[in-house]
Scaffold this motif. Sequence first.
Motif, mmCIF file in Angstrom:
data_model
loop_
_atom_site.group_PDB
_atom_site.id
_atom_site.type_symbol
_atom_site.label_atom_id
_atom_site.label_comp_id
_atom_site.label_asym_id
_atom_site.label_seq_id
_atom_site.Cartn_x
_atom_site.Cartn_y
_atom_site.Cartn_z
ATOM 1 N N LEU A 1 147.592 88.500 4.169
ATOM 2 C CA LEU A 1 149.017 88.817 4.249
ATOM 3 C C LEU A 1 149.717 88.491 2.931
ATOM 4 O O LEU A 1 150.569 89.246 2.457
ATOM 5 N N GLY A 2 149.350 87.362 2.347
ATOM 6 C CA GLY A 2 149.986 86.938 1.105
ATOM 7 C C GLY A 2 149.663 87.825 -0.077
ATOM 8 O O GLY A 2 150.393 87.842 -1.077
ATOM 9 N N ALA A 3 148.584 88.597 0.021
ATOM 10 C CA ALA A 3 148.192 89.480 -1.084
ATOM 11 C C ALA A 3 148.979 90.789 -1.099
ATOM 12 O O ALA A 3 148.954 91.518 -2.090
ATOM 13 N N ILE A 4 149.690 91.082 0.001
ATOM 14 C CA ILE A 4 150.481 92.313 0.071
ATOM 15 C C ILE A 4 151.740 92.137 -0.776
ATOM 16 O O ILE A 4 152.453 91.143 -0.642
ATOM 17 N N GLU A 5 152.028 93.104 -1.627
ATOM 18 C CA GLU A 5 153.197 93.022 -2.501
ATOM 19 C C GLU A 5 154.141 94.195 -2.252
ATOM 20 O O GLU A 5 153.703 95.302 -1.946
ATOM 21 N N LYS B 1 151.065 89.119 27.049
ATOM 22 C CA LYS B 1 149.627 88.919 26.951
ATOM 23 C C LYS B 1 149.089 89.268 25.565
ATOM 24 O O LYS B 1 148.078 88.720 25.130
ATOM 25 N N ALA B 2 149.744 90.212 24.892
ATOM 26 C CA ALA B 2 149.316 90.640 23.558
ATOM 27 C C ALA B 2 150.532 90.767 22.670
ATOM 28 O O ALA B 2 151.647 91.002 23.139
ATOM 29 N N LEU B 3 150.311 90.621 21.358
ATOM 30 C CA LEU B 3 151.412 90.585 20.403
ATOM 31 C C LEU B 3 151.112 91.506 19.226
ATOM 32 O O LEU B 3 150.010 91.502 18.671
ATOM 33 N N VAL B 4 152.109 92.313 18.862
ATOM 34 C CA VAL B 4 152.044 93.144 17.660
ATOM 35 C C VAL B 4 153.183 92.722 16.745
ATOM 36 O O VAL B 4 154.342 92.678 17.174
ATOM 37 N N VAL B 5 152.871 92.427 15.494
ATOM 38 C CA VAL B 5 153.877 92.049 14.508
ATOM 39 C C VAL B 5 153.989 93.191 13.508
ATOM 40 O O VAL B 5 153.120 93.382 12.659
ATOM 41 N N ALA B 6 155.052 93.987 13.663
ATOM 42 C CA ALA B 6 155.226 95.210 12.876
ATOM 43 C C ALA B 6 156.419 95.059 11.933
ATOM 44 O O ALA B 6 157.393 95.805 11.998
ATOM 45 N N ILE B 7 156.323 94.089 11.044
ATOM 46 C CA ILE B 7 157.362 93.794 10.072
ATOM 47 C C ILE B 7 156.699 93.655 8.704
ATOM 48 O O ILE B 7 155.464 93.595 8.616
ATOM 49 N N PRO B 8 157.465 93.638 7.604
ATOM 50 C CA PRO B 8 156.850 93.482 6.282
ATOM 51 C C PRO B 8 155.942 92.255 6.211
ATOM 52 O O PRO B 8 156.242 91.206 6.810
ATOM 53 N N ALA B 9 154.848 92.380 5.481
ATOM 54 C CA ALA B 9 153.834 91.326 5.428
ATOM 55 C C ALA B 9 154.396 89.961 5.037
ATOM 56 O O ALA B 9 153.997 88.949 5.628
ATOM 57 N N PRO B 10 155.308 89.850 4.054
ATOM 58 C CA PRO B 10 155.840 88.516 3.723
ATOM 59 C C PRO B 10 156.578 87.867 4.890
ATOM 60 O O PRO B 10 156.519 86.651 5.065
ATOM 61 N N GLN B 11 157.275 88.670 5.692
ATOM 62 C CA GLN B 11 157.943 88.121 6.864
ATOM 63 C C GLN B 11 156.936 87.733 7.939
ATOM 64 O O GLN B 11 157.098 86.701 8.611
ATOM 65 N N ALA B 12 155.901 88.549 8.109
ATOM 66 C CA ALA B 12 154.844 88.217 9.068
ATOM 67 C C ALA B 12 154.148 86.920 8.667
ATOM 68 O O ALA B 12 153.799 86.096 9.516
ATOM 69 N N LEU B 13 153.951 86.735 7.373
ATOM 70 C CA LEU B 13 153.301 85.529 6.866
ATOM 71 C C LEU B 13 154.065 84.275 7.277
ATOM 72 O O LEU B 13 153.476 83.291 7.752
ATOM 73 N N MET B 14 155.378 84.308 7.125
ATOM 74 C CA MET B 14 156.193 83.138 7.493
ATOM 75 C C MET B 14 156.172 82.897 8.998
ATOM 76 O O MET B 14 156.128 81.747 9.458
#
Length: 346
Positions: free
Chosen positions: A178-182, A151-164
């Motif tokens: 997300l893309g601004a995270i370095e 029912k709900a989703l948490v994406v707890a991975i590095p931002a570049p991977q979350a972006l893809m």
Amino acid sequence: MFDVAIVGAGVAGLTVGQQLRQAGYGVVVVEKSRGVGGRVATRRLHHTRADHGLRYLEEKGELLQGLVKILSDRQILKLWTDKISLSPDSQITTNCYVAPEGMSAVAKFLAKGLEIRLNHRVESISVNNQDCWQLNFAAVNDELPASLLAKALVVAIPAPQALMLLESLVSQEVLGRLGAIEFEPCITVMAGYSSSCRCDRSEKAILFSQNDNLAWIGLDSSKRLNSEAPVFVIQSSAKFAQLYLDAQDLQPAARELLASAAKHFIPWLDNPEFFQVHRWRYAFPSRPLSEMFLDAQTSLPLICCGDWCGGNLVESALQSGLSTAQRINSQLQNLPLPGANFLNCL
């Protein structure tokens, strides 16, 4: 069907999972790797082990102080050193706590009681006809399920991977954030030496702040209870790691780091009996998100979190996990959450 699915079994993801599990939600954590912890990582090698990610824990921040105390009381952590040497001749005083069984013991503690599915790489995410999130996994073998629902989703991975992973699911504004995270990368070498090698210097660790190649050298075997031979962990600077970011063969990088360690620390470090090398593409957030989580504001609950939210330390990951759990809870049933006391229940 689960109440909440969490992608990523690092510190932030495990913290979210514990908060929601202890509140009574049905939670599953999926992780692409063979173990939990993310960069809280320990490698088994040649009848010993080495911490090739997180070096140690410090009592920085209220949440981390609580975690260190609980893990110390349960004899998972011990005080390793109260000083770190700086190159060339100065020192900083700080209490560094390590796990004799490897820093991955910290993640295993946070993972207690959670349903965790390892070796599950999420290939795609969609909304199915039951109006819930569907996580589709890359095929590994016929025994693994192809997907799961939540029912709900948490994406707890590095931002570049979350972006893809979220590119087709969220708004351009969220993708932009997300893309601004370095991140800065790091290459780690774990090297073992003959028991005849003696460390005449007293330092257990040395931090290099002005070296093109080196960032850190630690006598990792000094963390173990019964170490018979020296094992060193050498971590590169971000500048050095950038040179090998896409290299298929990391052996030349390892040899260069060993040579630098020999030049700047102990001469025989460039002649190990064995060594292994690991590349961390997303080692340290250099440009983190200012907030503790990123709410994708989709029709179904979807939150991104991690140590790249609010900072770049373990304390940030813990706080990001707590804050994310609060937001997910408010979007579901609004059950009582344990807060920082969740550690006492493990």
